[in-house]
Design a protein around this motif. Sequence first.
Motif, PDB file in Angstrom:
ATOM      1  N   PHE A 164      10.492  45.535  41.122  1.00  0.00           N
ATOM      2  CA  PHE A 164      11.664  46.488  41.360  1.00  0.00           C
ATOM      3  C   PHE A 164      12.474  46.066  42.420  1.00  0.00           C
ATOM      4  O   PHE A 164      13.820  46.101  42.022  1.00  0.00           O
ATOM      5  N   LEU A 165      12.148  45.541  43.366  1.00  0.00           N
ATOM      6  CA  LEU A 165      13.222  44.875  44.276  1.00  0.00           C
ATOM      7  C   LEU A 165      14.150  43.798  43.602  1.00  0.00           C
ATOM      8  O   LEU A 165      15.280  43.718  44.058  1.00  0.00           O
ATOM      9  N   ARG A 166      13.690  42.959  42.805  1.00  0.00           N
ATOM     10  CA  ARG A 166      14.355  41.922  42.486  1.00  0.00           C
ATOM     11  C   ARG A 166      15.237  42.487  41.297  1.00  0.00           C
ATOM     12  O   ARG A 166      16.547  42.079  41.186  1.00  0.00           O
ATOM     13  N   GLN A 167      14.730  43.650  40.572  1.00  0.00           N
ATOM     14  CA  GLN A 167      15.755  44.129  39.686  1.00  0.00           C
ATOM     15  C   GLN A 167      16.799  44.661  40.107  1.00  0.00           C
ATOM     16  O   GLN A 167      18.106  44.753  39.851  1.00  0.00           O
ATOM     17  N   GLN A 168      16.445  45.429  41.397  1.00  0.00           N
ATOM     18  CA  GLN A 168      17.727  46.014  42.212  1.00  0.00           C
ATOM     19  C   GLN A 168      18.755  45.064  42.567  1.00  0.00           C
ATOM     20  O   GLN A 168      20.037  45.285  42.698  1.00  0.00           O
ATOM     21  N   ASN A 169      18.451  43.866  43.079  1.00  0.00           N
ATOM     22  CA  ASN A 169      19.212  42.666  43.554  1.00  0.00           C
ATOM     23  C   ASN A 169      19.954  42.445  42.141  1.00  0.00           C
ATOM     24  O   ASN A 169      21.203  42.111  42.311  1.00  0.00           O
ATOM     25  N   ILE A 170      19.479  41.998  40.915  1.00  0.00           N
ATOM     26  CA  ILE A 170      20.174  41.700  39.945  1.00  0.00           C
ATOM     27  C   ILE A 170      21.224  42.488  39.362  1.00  0.00           C
ATOM     28  O   ILE A 170      22.097  42.380  38.933  1.00  0.00           O
ATOM     29  N   LEU A 171      20.840  43.902  39.555  1.00  0.00           N
ATOM     30  CA  LEU A 171      21.772  44.930  38.994  1.00  0.00           C
ATOM     31  C   LEU A 171      22.977  44.977  39.991  1.00  0.00           C
ATOM     32  O   LEU A 171      24.406  44.984  39.513  1.00  0.00           O
ATOM     33  N   ARG A 172      22.806  44.845  41.248  1.00  0.00           N
ATOM     34  CA  ARG A 172      23.936  44.611  42.187  1.00  0.00           C
ATOM     35  C   ARG A 172      24.849  43.400  41.852  1.00  0.00           C
ATOM     36  O   ARG A 172      25.795  43.552  41.803  1.00  0.00           O
ATOM     37  N   SER A 173      23.960  42.309  41.367  1.00  0.00           N
ATOM     38  CA  SER A 173      24.951  40.942  41.070  1.00  0.00           C
ATOM     39  C   SER A 173      25.610  41.314  39.983  1.00  0.00           C
ATOM     40  O   SER A 173      26.896  40.852  39.532  1.00  0.00           O
ATOM     41  N   LEU A 174      25.056  42.088  38.853  1.00  0.00           N
ATOM     42  CA  LEU A 174      25.871  42.405  37.433  1.00  0.00           C
ATOM     43  C   LEU A 174      26.808  43.338  37.693  1.00  0.00           C
ATOM     44  O   LEU A 174      28.012  42.864  37.308  1.00  0.00           O
ATOM     45  N   LYS A 175      26.647  44.298  38.597  1.00  0.00           N
ATOM     46  CA  LYS A 175      28.048  44.847  39.011  1.00  0.00           C
ATOM     47  C   LYS A 175      29.194  44.187  39.647  1.00  0.00           C
ATOM     48  O   LYS A 175      30.091  44.418  39.267  1.00  0.00           O
ATOM     49  N   THR A 176      28.891  43.348  40.538  1.00  0.00           N
ATOM     50  CA  THR A 176      29.795  42.561  40.917  1.00  0.00           C
ATOM     51  C   THR A 176      30.448  41.528  39.918  1.00  0.00           C
ATOM     52  O   THR A 176      31.345  41.369  39.883  1.00  0.00           O
ATOM     53  N   PHE A 177      29.696  41.159  38.960  1.00  0.00           N
ATOM     54  CA  PHE A 177      30.076  40.092  37.895  1.00  0.00           C
ATOM     55  C   PHE A 177      31.138  41.125  37.267  1.00  0.00           C
ATOM     56  O   PHE A 177      32.137  40.293  36.816  1.00  0.00           O
ATOM     57  N   LEU A 178      30.708  42.256  36.812  1.00  0.00           N
ATOM     58  CA  LEU A 178      31.629  43.341  35.988  1.00  0.00           C
ATOM     59  C   LEU A 178      32.933  43.542  36.740  1.00  0.00           C
ATOM     60  O   LEU A 178      33.886  43.899  35.941  1.00  0.00           O
ATOM     61  N   GLU A 179      32.792  43.482  37.776  1.00  0.00           N
ATOM     62  CA  GLU A 179      34.198  43.805  38.666  1.00  0.00           C
ATOM     63  C   GLU A 179      35.171  42.768  38.682  1.00  0.00           C
ATOM     64  O   GLU A 179      36.332  42.731  39.091  1.00  0.00           O
ATOM     65  N   GLN A 180      34.741  41.447  38.045  1.00  0.00           N
ATOM     66  CA  GLN A 180      35.551  40.279  38.073  1.00  0.00           C
ATOM     67  C   GLN A 180      36.645  40.521  37.248  1.00  0.00           C
ATOM     68  O   GLN A 180      36.134  41.018  36.086  1.00  0.00           O
ATOM     69  N   PRO A 181      37.825  39.935  37.212  1.00  0.00           N
ATOM     70  CA  PRO A 181      38.780  39.727  35.979  1.00  0.00           C
ATOM     71  C   PRO A 181      38.186  39.197  34.844  1.00  0.00           C
ATOM     72  O   PRO A 181      37.224  38.347  35.011  1.00  0.00           O
ATOM     73  N   ALA A 182      38.560  39.948  33.660  1.00  0.00           N
ATOM     74  CA  ALA A 182      37.751  39.669  32.213  1.00  0.00           C
ATOM     75  C   ALA A 182      38.102  37.846  32.002  1.00  0.00           C
ATOM     76  O   ALA A 182      36.958  37.453  31.588  1.00  0.00           O
ATOM     77  N   GLU A 183      39.015  37.424  32.330  1.00  0.00           N
ATOM     78  CA  GLU A 183      39.280  35.923  32.033  1.00  0.00           C
ATOM     79  C   GLU A 183      38.005  34.980  33.023  1.00  0.00           C
ATOM     80  O   GLU A 183      37.931  33.915  32.876  1.00  0.00           O
ATOM     81  N   GLN A 184      37.718  35.637  34.061  1.00  0.00           N
ATOM     82  CA  GLN A 184      36.695  34.955  35.113  1.00  0.00           C
ATOM     83  C   GLN A 184      35.359  35.106  34.772  1.00  0.00           C
ATOM     84  O   GLN A 184      34.434  34.367  35.096  1.00  0.00           O
ATOM     85  N   GLN A 185      35.000  36.046  33.849  1.00  0.00           N
ATOM     86  CA  GLN A 185      33.747  36.182  33.372  1.00  0.00           C
ATOM     87  C   GLN A 185      33.250  35.316  32.365  1.00  0.00           C
ATOM     88  O   GLN A 185      33.840  35.102  31.376  1.00  0.00           O
ATOM     89  N   SER A 186      32.075  34.562  32.660  1.00  0.00           N
ATOM     90  CA  SER A 186      31.400  33.546  31.826  1.00  0.00           C
ATOM     91  C   SER A 186      30.425  34.359  31.048  1.00  0.00           C
ATOM     92  O   SER A 186      29.457  35.153  31.682  1.00  0.00           O
TER      93      SER A 186
END
Length: 630
Positions: A164-186
């Motif tokens: 559970f704890l690791r998934q919560q961290n990964i979801l936070r990382s995913l949200k941060t990733f999605l907030e990046q400009p489209a051209e910066q997303q790998s």
Amino acid sequence: CIQVPSRGQQSLNWIISDHQTKKLTDLPTELLEHILCFPVLKHLDICNVSCCCKRLHDVCHGRGKVWGHQYKLRWPRLQRFYRQNECCDWLREYKTRHRVGIQIRGTVESISKRFFTEVVNSFAEIESLGMPEHFCEDELLFILNSDKRKSLTLKYYAKKILYFLRQQNILRSLKTFLEQPAEQQSALEGAILVDQYCNPLADITLNNISAQLDEIAEKVKKMLRIKNPSHPSLRITQGDCFVVEDLELQRQVVCALNSVLYEQLQYKGNEFDFYNPLNSYIHQVLLRRTGIPISLSVLYMTLARNLGVQVEPVNFPNHFLLRWCQKQRGSEDIYDYVYIDAFGKGKQLTAKECEYLIGHQVTADYYSAISTTEVLLRMVGNLLNIGKRGEGNEKSYQLLRDSLDLYLTINPDNVQYLLLQARLYFHLGIWPEKVLDILQHIQALDPSQHGAVGYLVQHTLEHIQHKKHPVTPEVKKRSVSEHLEVQYSVGLIMKHKRSGYNCVIYGWDPKCTMSQEWITTMRVHQLSNGANQPFYNVLVQDGTCRYAAQENLEPHSAPLEIGHPEVGRYFSEFADTHYFANEELQTRYPEDMVETLCTVQELYHRLTPGTGNQDQALATDQNNHRAMPM
């Protein structure tokens, strides 16, 4: 603070006598630190030493070498969180980590008592403790890595909390990733986040995956160097954003990439096990060298771009593709592109040949390049479909939940999947409060769903009300007259006479309690004793839970561990011949463990006569167990 028991004082008598202390305090600080870092000394001993005199107290100061050594010796996994030679208050860190360990262990131990009868999926209480995250994880890993066969219930809940704890961290990382400009997303980074979320206990990192792809890229460069020693891609270093403009030079890269990936390394599409979720996980694709169109395309695209060739993802129906422009970059003419089938060993297709691949015509829109977000939605959508195709076991439900979490993080207003998530949680009987939140969101997005929403709201409120007044669990005693036909007991390792599977009993009924529809479907009436015989709840080696008739079961002649994910929910220890029920299961079956020990002893004696030592050991085990609280 850490208490100092007499044991530590006794272990250092040679230090604290006046004569010895005088000699010690005369030594240089560096030598004293060296002595006090001797591995035999534990933290309690250091506490005692520091209380002897001011000189030793100063040597054992919090930021010094001695407490730094104690910290690193006890919790070696935590060293990666500190810079080399970092100046730190090690005593304070030690106390904090020690305190966190006690709190985490206490919380984990309490969970089984509170949630034995229901599925636990949220551990927000751990987060609310406000403890350093890396300390929490380290203690959970310490529990999981302890004696393999013991503390199974503790490990069961520790694993769930860590998940559970690791998934919560990964979801936070995913949200941060999605907030990046489209051209910066790998696409690679996004795919790794998906992989990590579905496999939170595995060691998957962007650095590790990137390093593996760099190794493949070096093999491609080696082949390029043979064919064209002056090729510009050979000068590309890690992190460069160089693009090869010349089409012929691009062809050389693609040719070398295909040769290395499909001929030398033998990557291929997994045609024979297409719907295995492992095909979607990047770390597994690299490990097994097989995957589905989208996962292989992400690898291919990343490698091509790292070598200076711009290929783009194409959301083609039923078969994900890449496109490679043969004319002016940015052309909107679908016939200006070659389409690469990474699943088909890098085969290059025309637009018309793409239609032959799927057997029908499509509009030009399907040949367009898509964003990284759309790539991730397609990837997660594949996992969702695999979860829906599952057999309704714990594994398929977990995949369905994980993929729904990911999809709705990327696209939070998808009514279809919000409704599916609400129905799934309702079906599993978990998170009723969250179900209400989801339903409220659905109603705001699409009022036409009021029928389905209203039904689920009504029954969810009933579920919440029911939880406020829990039913006292039924206690089943073997000595009761209606239970006398029950031959077997919880903890026994059994074999199914007809199906041949191995299992462990975790519950029983004196008669079949399933519905008439289930009895008919399972052809229970064809059994010699029909439904009028004891039935057993069993955890099966293949990960399923089954309900088996007594006449179909027999004690296993060579008991073995049952590799079922729910074993720890019911049992505290594997004792070579059987499982010990945990306190919660013993409360429900208070007379079963004595019966289990008797059965095992009789079976062992029958199979191996004359083994007195083993019989004596089992008898001792039985006597010890009789002394345990039931």
